[in-house]
Design a protein around this motif. Structure first.
Motif, PDB file in Angstrom:
ATOM      1  N   PHE A  74       5.405   4.084  -9.368  1.00  0.00           N
ATOM      2  CA  PHE A  74       6.014   4.523  -8.382  1.00  0.00           C
ATOM      3  C   PHE A  74       7.453   3.505  -7.852  1.00  0.00           C
ATOM      4  N   LEU A  75       6.858   2.764  -7.554  1.00  0.00           N
ATOM      5  CA  LEU A  75       8.070   1.195  -7.474  1.00  0.00           C
ATOM      6  C   LEU A  75       8.385   1.181  -8.678  1.00  0.00           C
ATOM      7  N   GLU A 141      -5.622  -1.799  -5.922  1.00  0.00           N
ATOM      8  CA  GLU A 141      -6.104  -3.272  -6.619  1.00  0.00           C
ATOM      9  C   GLU A 141      -4.747  -4.461  -6.425  1.00  0.00           C
ATOM     10  N   HIS A 142      -3.745  -4.125  -6.485  1.00  0.00           N
ATOM     11  CA  HIS A 142      -2.576  -4.866  -6.725  1.00  0.00           C
ATOM     12  C   HIS A 142      -2.184  -5.395  -5.211  1.00  0.00           C
ATOM     13  N   GLY A 143      -2.633  -4.969  -4.710  1.00  0.00           N
ATOM     14  CA  GLY A 143      -1.782  -5.214  -2.112  1.00  0.00           C
ATOM     15  C   GLY A 143      -3.103  -4.700  -1.756  1.00  0.00           C
ATOM     16  N   TYR A 144      -2.856  -5.157  -0.101  1.00  0.00           N
ATOM     17  CA  TYR A 144      -3.366  -5.061   0.887  1.00  0.00           C
ATOM     18  C   TYR A 144      -4.245  -4.058   1.035  1.00  0.00           C
ATOM     19  N   ARG A 216       4.745   2.770   3.099  1.00  0.00           N
ATOM     20  CA  ARG A 216       4.052   2.181   2.386  1.00  0.00           C
ATOM     21  C   ARG A 216       4.023   0.512   0.902  1.00  0.00           C
ATOM     22  N   MET A 217       5.312   0.573   1.225  1.00  0.00           N
ATOM     23  CA  MET A 217       5.310  -0.471   0.498  1.00  0.00           C
ATOM     24  C   MET A 217       5.338  -1.095   1.243  1.00  0.00           C
ATOM     25  N   MET A 218       5.455  -2.227   2.963  1.00  0.00           N
ATOM     26  CA  MET A 218       5.273  -2.786   3.630  1.00  0.00           C
ATOM     27  C   MET A 218       3.484  -2.576   4.021  1.00  0.00           C
ATOM     28  N   LEU A 219       3.372  -1.937   3.525  1.00  0.00           N
ATOM     29  CA  LEU A 219       1.885  -2.478   3.857  1.00  0.00           C
ATOM     30  C   LEU A 219       0.850  -2.790   2.752  1.00  0.00           C
ATOM     31  N   ASP A 220       2.015  -2.472   2.177  1.00  0.00           N
ATOM     32  CA  ASP A 220       0.370  -2.426   0.498  1.00  0.00           C
ATOM     33  C   ASP A 220       1.073  -3.850  -0.191  1.00  0.00           C
ATOM     34  N   LYS A 221       2.460  -4.448   0.707  1.00  0.00           N
ATOM     35  CA  LYS A 221       2.747  -5.575  -0.738  1.00  0.00           C
ATOM     36  C   LYS A 221       3.681  -6.856   0.209  1.00  0.00           C
ATOM     37  N   CYS A 222       3.555  -6.155   1.830  1.00  0.00           N
ATOM     38  CA  CYS A 222       3.943  -7.767   2.514  1.00  0.00           C
ATOM     39  C   CYS A 222       3.160  -8.142   3.655  1.00  0.00           C
ATOM     40  N   ALA A 223       2.895  -9.240   3.582  1.00  0.00           N
ATOM     41  CA  ALA A 223       2.745  -9.918   4.727  1.00  0.00           C
ATOM     42  C   ALA A 223       2.663  -9.999   6.350  1.00  0.00           C
ATOM     43  N   THR A 224       4.421 -10.592   6.235  1.00  0.00           N
ATOM     44  CA  THR A 224       5.138 -10.424   7.384  1.00  0.00           C
ATOM     45  C   THR A 224       6.210 -10.341   7.933  1.00  0.00           C
ATOM     46  N   VAL A 225       7.087 -10.490   8.804  1.00  0.00           N
ATOM     47  CA  VAL A 225       7.548  -9.312   9.039  1.00  0.00           C
ATOM     48  C   VAL A 225       9.272  -9.937   7.625  1.00  0.00           C
ATOM     49  N   ASP A 226       9.373 -11.469   7.350  1.00  0.00           N
ATOM     50  CA  ASP A 226       9.941 -11.567   7.163  1.00  0.00           C
ATOM     51  C   ASP A 226       9.845 -11.308   5.914  1.00  0.00           C
ATOM     52  N   GLU A 227       9.056 -10.720   5.138  1.00  0.00           N
ATOM     53  CA  GLU A 227       8.880 -10.694   4.028  1.00  0.00           C
ATOM     54  C   GLU A 227       8.899  -8.981   3.838  1.00  0.00           C
TER      55      GLU A 227
END
Length: 370
Positions: A74-75, A141-144, A216-227
């Protein structure tokens, strides 16, 4: 002569019976092979649907999505409208089964706080008409790994249609693409809230993304607010349902921001000299912006945060949500409108405590560690 004729007829009947038996056995074998083949092809979908469990009569369901829901694909494609998102989901997840995705008025509230033991907390009220809720667990598989709250009404469910059997539950396979708040294994949390401004449709040369897919993108791909802020800045935002929204994002460090869109510009509001932040349904960006509502609910949250310098137990955080919850009222369409769920996320312990339908004496706690 007659005996020979009878024997011949008996032999023919016996032979015919054997042929019929073989045909039936072959047909059954082919049916079993076909079912096994279908089960093999749809094993992830079947396992996902079977995982759906009702945990509260409001109702509140849980679902664990098994397998790949295609978000990396999707991305790469992106979506600049709900229609494009629906087309992708129908093709990628639903195998042609039609769905609708509809985000109406979201009169919500969010805030972040810190527990007395130093855990980062994120609180969220979701206010709307009757909304069957689902807590969705995903592990790409490729995310959190994450848990997120989905309003099943956005996927066509309601009082007369609930995912209480496998045939009705198929549409819930689209739930990973419709989160409204959630938390991932790194302790990043996000919630979306309506603002009554012109719809956001950024028009630059960046890839396109919609409201719920941004979550969904932030939950799957980001660990911090800055990211999360950096990643949002790489996409053109297209608000769902021809409305406008802002996001509050928080992480396990205690940092929190609100991200708003003014025309083609993305604006980030930080905590300033405080350790906490709250949002409802009006713009927080500096300037003369008289858009939205929810000032009364914002004042309730901020007065409690100010009184404790942003330090609250999880129980006190839920009390703050209860104090700012909306009792039943009629919206512009004459439909009952109230707080559908309240949730307190602990971003260090990775738990979510959920109350549905303002039943604050009945809370359900879920853990990302299990």
């Amino acid at each position: 002569m007659m005996r020979a004729t009878l024997n011949t007829k008996a032999n023919k009947q016996s032979s015919f019976a054997r042929i019929c038996k073989r045909v039936i056995l072959v047909a059954l074998a082919l049916l079993v092979i076909g079912l096994i083949g279908i089960a093999a092809v749809l094993r992830h979908e079947i396992k996902t649907v079977v995982s759906i469990t009702e945990v509260d009569s409001h109702p509140l369901y849980t679902m664990t999505y098994d397998g790949d829901y295609g978000f990396d694909d999707f991305l790469q494609k992106g979506a600049s409208s709900d229609t494009e998102l629906i087309n992708f989901v129908v093709t990628r997840l639903m195998r042609g089964v039609p769905i609708k995705l509809d985000l109406p008025d979201l009169a919500c509230a969010t805030f972040n706080a810190t527990s007395p033991t130093g855990d980062a907390l994120f609180g969220r009220n979701f206010d709307l008409t009757f909304s069957p809720a689902m807590l969705v667990r995903t592990k790409p598989e490729h995310g959190y790994e994450s848990i997120s709250m989905v309003n099943l009404a956005f996927l066509g469910y309601g009082k007369n249609k609930l995912p209480d059997n496998p045939l009705k539950a198929v549409t819930a396979l689209a739930a990973p693409y419709a989160p409204l708040d959630g938390m991932n294994e790194k302790g990043l949390a996000v919630g979306v809230l309506l603002i009554d401004t012109d719809p956001t449709h950024q028009q630059t040369d960046k890839p396109d993304i919609t409201t719920t897919t941004a979550i969904r993108m932030m939950l799957d791909k980001c660990a911090t607010v800055d990211e999360a802020v950096e990643m949002l800045g790489k996409y053109d935002m297209h608000a769902s349902a021809k409305r406008s929204y802002h996001f509050q994002i928080a992480d396990a460090s205690g940092k929190s921001v609100v991200v708003e869109y003014l025309g083609n510009d993305m604006n980030v509001i930080d905590q300033g000299n405080k350790s906490y932040l709250a949002a409802t349904n009006f713009l927080l960006s500096p300037g003369n912006f008289d858009f939205g509502g929810g000032y009364d609910r914002y004042d309730i949250l901020m007065s409690r945060l100010n009184a404790t310098d942003g330090v609250m137990t999880e129980h006190e955080a839920m009390d703050a949500l209860q104090a700012s919850a909306q009792n039943e009222r009629l919206n512009k369409k004459g439909e009952p409108h109230m707080t559908q769920w309240s949730v307190v996320y602990n971003l260090d312990q990775l738990t979510a405590t959920v109350v549905c339908g303002m039943q604050y004496d009945t809370a359900h706690t879920f853990s990302l560690k299990k």
